[in-house]
Design an enzyme around this catalytic site. Structure first.
Site, short mmCIF file in Angstrom:
data_model
loop_
_atom_site.label_atom_id
_atom_site.label_comp_id
_atom_site.label_asym_id
_atom_site.label_seq_id
_atom_site.Cartn_x
_atom_site.Cartn_y
_atom_site.Cartn_z
N SER A 107 7.69 6.71 10.85
CA SER A 107 9.01 7.34 10.66
C SER A 107 9.57 6.92 9.30
O SER A 107 9.46 5.75 8.92
CB SER A 107 10.01 6.86 11.71
OG SER A 107 9.55 7.09 13.01
N ASN A 125 13.55 3.95 4.23
CA ASN A 125 12.63 2.93 4.72
C ASN A 125 11.54 3.62 5.52
O ASN A 125 11.77 4.68 6.10
CB ASN A 125 13.39 1.94 5.62
CG ASN A 125 12.50 0.84 6.15
OD1 ASN A 125 11.68 0.28 5.41
ND2 ASN A 125 12.62 0.53 7.43
N ASP A 171 16.35 -0.47 11.20
CA ASP A 171 15.60 0.68 11.75
C ASP A 171 16.47 1.68 12.51
O ASP A 171 15.99 2.36 13.42
CB ASP A 171 14.48 0.19 12.71
CG ASP A 171 13.51 -0.77 12.03
OD1 ASP A 171 13.29 -0.62 10.82
OD2 ASP A 171 12.99 -1.66 12.72
N GLU A 189 1.34 6.94 7.09
CA GLU A 189 2.44 6.49 6.22
C GLU A 189 2.19 6.89 4.78
O GLU A 189 3.09 7.33 4.07
CB GLU A 189 2.59 4.96 6.30
CG GLU A 189 3.04 4.46 7.65
CD GLU A 189 3.27 2.95 7.66
OE1 GLU A 189 3.78 2.40 6.67
OE2 GLU A 189 2.93 2.31 8.68
N SER A 243 0.83 -1.22 0.00
CA SER A 243 0.00 0.00 0.00
C SER A 243 0.86 1.27 0.00
O SER A 243 0.48 2.28 -0.60
CB SER A 243 -0.97 -0.01 1.18
OG SER A 243 -0.30 0.12 2.40
N HIS A 250 8.79 3.01 8.72
CA HIS A 250 8.55 2.14 9.86
C HIS A 250 7.35 2.66 10.64
O HIS A 250 7.21 3.87 10.84
CB HIS A 250 9.80 2.12 10.76
CG HIS A 250 9.69 1.14 11.87
ND1 HIS A 250 9.90 -0.22 11.69
CD2 HIS A 250 9.38 1.30 13.18
CE1 HIS A 250 9.72 -0.84 12.84
NE2 HIS A 250 9.40 0.05 13.77
#
Ligand code: GRF
Length: 214
Positions: A147, A113, A156, A185, A19, A115
């Site tokens: 984040s 990335n 992470d 997100e 998504s 998270h």
């Protein structure tokens, strides 16, 4: 020179429903992000991410350790693919495998990335999916969120570039919290990708800062 020569070549890595990948692709389609998704890499042939990529005509690359004799061959095949598509930005969007250290080193400050927590809280090994949201609720956190960080060799752990904060509601279930964080997100990640593609992420003392566009 083609009109698209300023587009940043993006490679998306995704293992799950995809998504976040979709939310970024949507903004590219709307002309909001000056990037082009050259390929989607997945370890999971049945992922929603790959299904979506295929439906949108985006090339896919299934990359799975079981198909290689050793780590080196695994790394080499991915590396070859990234060179082939002239990758400039690697976007990890729910990718459940570790990016080989050599690639992390080569793409320093060019891998991001997302998270589903306010890192550095609830990050690192074991903190993925619902585990994150269960822990947030169990510990009675008042806030959670999403984040986006640059990737280094530790899970992470890399420099955080943007966060979105939400309040944890009283008696909220981990599932409800997960759904609300995911909404964040989908707003946050495209914004960071957009900033990267517009060269608006500056580094000061090893800390990334997004500067406003015009
Ligand atoms: C997201 O919660 C993201 O923060 C995490 O993995 C999940 C991926 O979800 N890294 P989706 O596949 O993008 O829906």
């Amino acid at each position: 020179m083609s009109l698209n020569s300023n587009l940043v070549n993006i490679v998306v890595f995704a293992s799950g429903s995809g998504s976040n990948f979709k939310s970024i692709h949507q903004k590219i389609k709307e002309g909001e992000i000056s990037g082009k998704i050259k390929i989607v890499v997945s370890n999971n042939p049945n992922s929603g991410a790959l299904k979506y990529a295929i439906s949108e005509g985006i090339p896919i690359f299934i990359h799975n350790k079981v198909r290689f004799h050793n780590e080196e061959k695994y790394y080499e095949s991915l590396s070859k693919k990234l060179i082939e598509v002239n990758a400039e930005l690697l976007v990890l969007a729910g990718f459940m495998k570790k990016i080989p250290d050599e690639i992390v080193a080569h793409f320093e400050r060019r891998i991001i990335n997302i998270h589903p927590s306010l890192l550095p809280k609830f990050g690192g090994k074991g903190f993925f999916g619902m585990n994150v949201h269960r822990a947030v609720i169990q510990l009675g956190e008042k806030e959670s969120g999403a984040s986006v960080h640059f990737v280094n060799k530790i899970y992470d752990d890399g420099p955080i570039v943007a966060q979105s904060v939400i309040t944890v509601n009283d008696n909220e279930s981990p599932e409800d919290l997960a759904a609300r964080v995911l909404v964040e997100e989908h707003k946050l990640y495209p914004e960071v990708v957009k900033a990267f593609c517009e060269n608006r992420i500056l580094w000061e003392n090893n800390k990334p800062i997004i500067v406003k566009g015009n």
